[in-house]
Design a protein around this motif. Structure first.
Motif, PDB file in Angstrom:
ATOM      1  N   LEU A  77      76.616 -85.963 130.659  1.00 17.94           N
ATOM      2  CA  LEU A  77      75.564 -86.859 130.836  1.00 17.94           C
ATOM      3  C   LEU A  77      75.141 -87.453 131.916  1.00 17.94           C
ATOM      4  O   LEU A  77      76.202 -87.832 132.914  1.00 17.94           O
ATOM      5  CB  LEU A  77      75.425 -88.033 129.969  1.00 17.94           C
ATOM      6  N   ASN A 127      79.724 -95.828 126.036  1.00 14.10           N
ATOM      7  CA  ASN A 127      78.302 -95.649 126.589  1.00 14.10           C
ATOM      8  C   ASN A 127      78.062 -94.025 125.431  1.00 14.10           C
ATOM      9  O   ASN A 127      78.363 -93.026 125.961  1.00 14.10           O
ATOM     10  CB  ASN A 127      77.920 -95.243 127.644  1.00 14.10           C
ATOM     11  N   LEU A 128      78.018 -94.461 124.217  1.00 15.13           N
ATOM     12  CA  LEU A 128      78.047 -93.279 123.162  1.00 15.13           C
ATOM     13  C   LEU A 128      76.538 -92.678 122.951  1.00 15.13           C
ATOM     14  O   LEU A 128      75.686 -93.388 123.641  1.00 15.13           O
ATOM     15  CB  LEU A 128      78.507 -93.715 121.685  1.00 15.13           C
ATOM     16  N   TYR A 151      73.458 -92.591 121.559  1.00 13.42           N
ATOM     17  CA  TYR A 151      72.668 -93.525 120.736  1.00 13.42           C
ATOM     18  C   TYR A 151      70.865 -92.970 120.443  1.00 13.42           C
ATOM     19  O   TYR A 151      70.295 -93.805 120.082  1.00 13.42           O
ATOM     20  CB  TYR A 151      72.773 -94.927 121.238  1.00 13.42           C
ATOM     21  N   ALA A 205      76.004 -85.468 124.019  1.00 14.76           N
ATOM     22  CA  ALA A 205      76.023 -86.894 124.854  1.00 14.76           C
ATOM     23  C   ALA A 205      74.890 -88.023 124.478  1.00 14.76           C
ATOM     24  O   ALA A 205      74.805 -88.864 124.926  1.00 14.76           O
ATOM     25  CB  ALA A 205      76.243 -86.595 126.282  1.00 14.76           C
TER      26      ALA A 205
HETATM   27  N1  GLN Z   1      70.223 -93.628 128.453  1.00 15.77           N
HETATM   28  C1  GLN Z   1      69.912 -92.508 127.857  1.00 15.77           C
HETATM   29  C2  GLN Z   1      68.440 -91.843 127.785  1.00 15.77           C
HETATM   30  O1  GLN Z   1      67.775 -92.528 127.245  1.00 15.77           O
HETATM   31  C3  GLN Z   1      70.675 -92.031 126.727  1.00 15.77           C
HETATM   32  C4  GLN Z   1      72.191 -92.230 126.936  1.00 15.77           C
HETATM   33  C5  GLN Z   1      72.999 -92.160 125.736  1.00 15.77           C
HETATM   34  O2  GLN Z   1      72.774 -91.577 124.800  1.00 15.77           O
HETATM   35  N2  GLN Z   1      74.282 -92.846 125.822  1.00 15.77           N
HETATM   36  O3  GLN Z   1      68.307 -90.679 127.752  1.00 15.77           O
END
Ligand code: GLN
Length: 281
Positions: free
Chosen positions: A92, A187-188, A190, A210
């Motif tokens: 990521l 920071n999995l 999500y 990711a």
């Molecule tokens: N913040 C990222 C996004 O919105 C997602 C990162 C994550 O899943 N840890 O694209």
């Protein structure tokens, strides 16, 4: 003959037409990268003529940026908490919010001497390596399911000359049986699967592994929180990054795992983004 200023103007117009946000800044970054200087240096070099051997690679970068390849992949690096980390499709792209989390942790947590830190789902290693570098006397473990991500994290440790970090391939805690930590960060993935069609072109360059955490994004976090409790030393802290509208449920998970001092910090956009909890001392 084309000057720096002319190529900046032309490239900016091209990127804007392609719908790239912040077209001028993107173009400045690409030109600065090609000329191996800073964005600010460009202002002193507006009249400099560019040779074909500089223009050809620049055209290629511009075309790829216009096609939605993220700027970070084209530049090959991202600045995170004042350090330059290599960034490529293996993990990521580090996000600015995540930097807010690490800054809060470094500033606010009282950790024991020589703390043991764990970064689960480390990706490129930004969280775990920043903790390793900035927590005096610390030992950090960086874990990820993806061997590619771990390779990138190892390369970042080498580039930054961080030697107090070790790396382990692990599905959450599967390879960490019996080990406890004073701080666990994660920071999995999500992002809800249902958001997939609405994400920007750039996000499709991040590994799906990711990003996506099942129908509502919380599949992995539901497994992670109860398991994390067993890997926290007495008084140890747990900190996560989550998406919008997830904080209530994640706070419940933290409380259900008997963690105390539960709260969710907001990011700079005001979104409850970083749930934190603590094991009983
Ligand atoms: N913040 C990222 C996004 O919105 C997602 C990162 C994550 O899943 N840890 O694209």
């Amino acid at each position: 003959m084309t000057t720096v200023l002319e190529i900046l103007d032309k490239g900016t117009a091209y990127l804007a037409k392609k719908g790239i946000e912040d077209a001028r800044r993107n173009m400045q970054m690409l030109v600065a990268h090609q000329l191996d200087c800073t964005r600010m240096d460009l202002y002193l070099r507006f009249d400099q003529p560019l040779e074909e051997d500089q223009l050809a690679p620049l055209r290629d970068l511009l075309k790829r940026r216009g096609d939605g390849v993220p700027l970070q992949h084209l530049l090959g690096s991202v600045t995170f908490h004042r350090r330059d980390f290599k960034s490529d499709p293996r993990a990521l792209i580090p996000r600015p919010e995540t930097e807010e989390l690490v800054e809060w942790l470094l500033k606010n947590l009282k950790l024991p001497e020589n703390p043991r830190a764990l970064d689960i789902g480390c990706g490129s290693g930004v969280l775990g390596l920043t903790l390793a570098a900035d927590l005096p006397g610390s030992q950090a473990v960086l874990a990820d399911l993806s061997p590619d991500a771990l390779d990138l994290a190892r390369e970042n440790a080498a580039l930054l000359e961080i030697s107090n970090a070790t790396f382990v391939q692990s599905d959450l805690f599967s390879a960490l049986a019996g080990r406890t930590f004073d701080l666990i960060v994660a920071n999995l993935p999500y992002v809800p699967e249902t958001d997939r069609p609405t994400l920007s072109k750039e996000v499709s360059h991040d590994p799906a592994l990711a990003l996506f955490g099942g129908p509502d994004g919380l599949d992995l976090i539901r497994r992670f929180v109860p398991a994390a409790k067993d890997h926290l030393a007495p008084g140890g802290w747990l900190a996560l990054e989550i998406g919008i509208h997830q904080s209530e449920e994640v706070e419940s998970l933290l409380r259900a795992a008997s963690l105390t001092d539960v709260l969710t910090l907001k990011d700079l956009s005001g979104i409850p983004r970083f749930p934190v909890g603590r094991n009983e001392p």
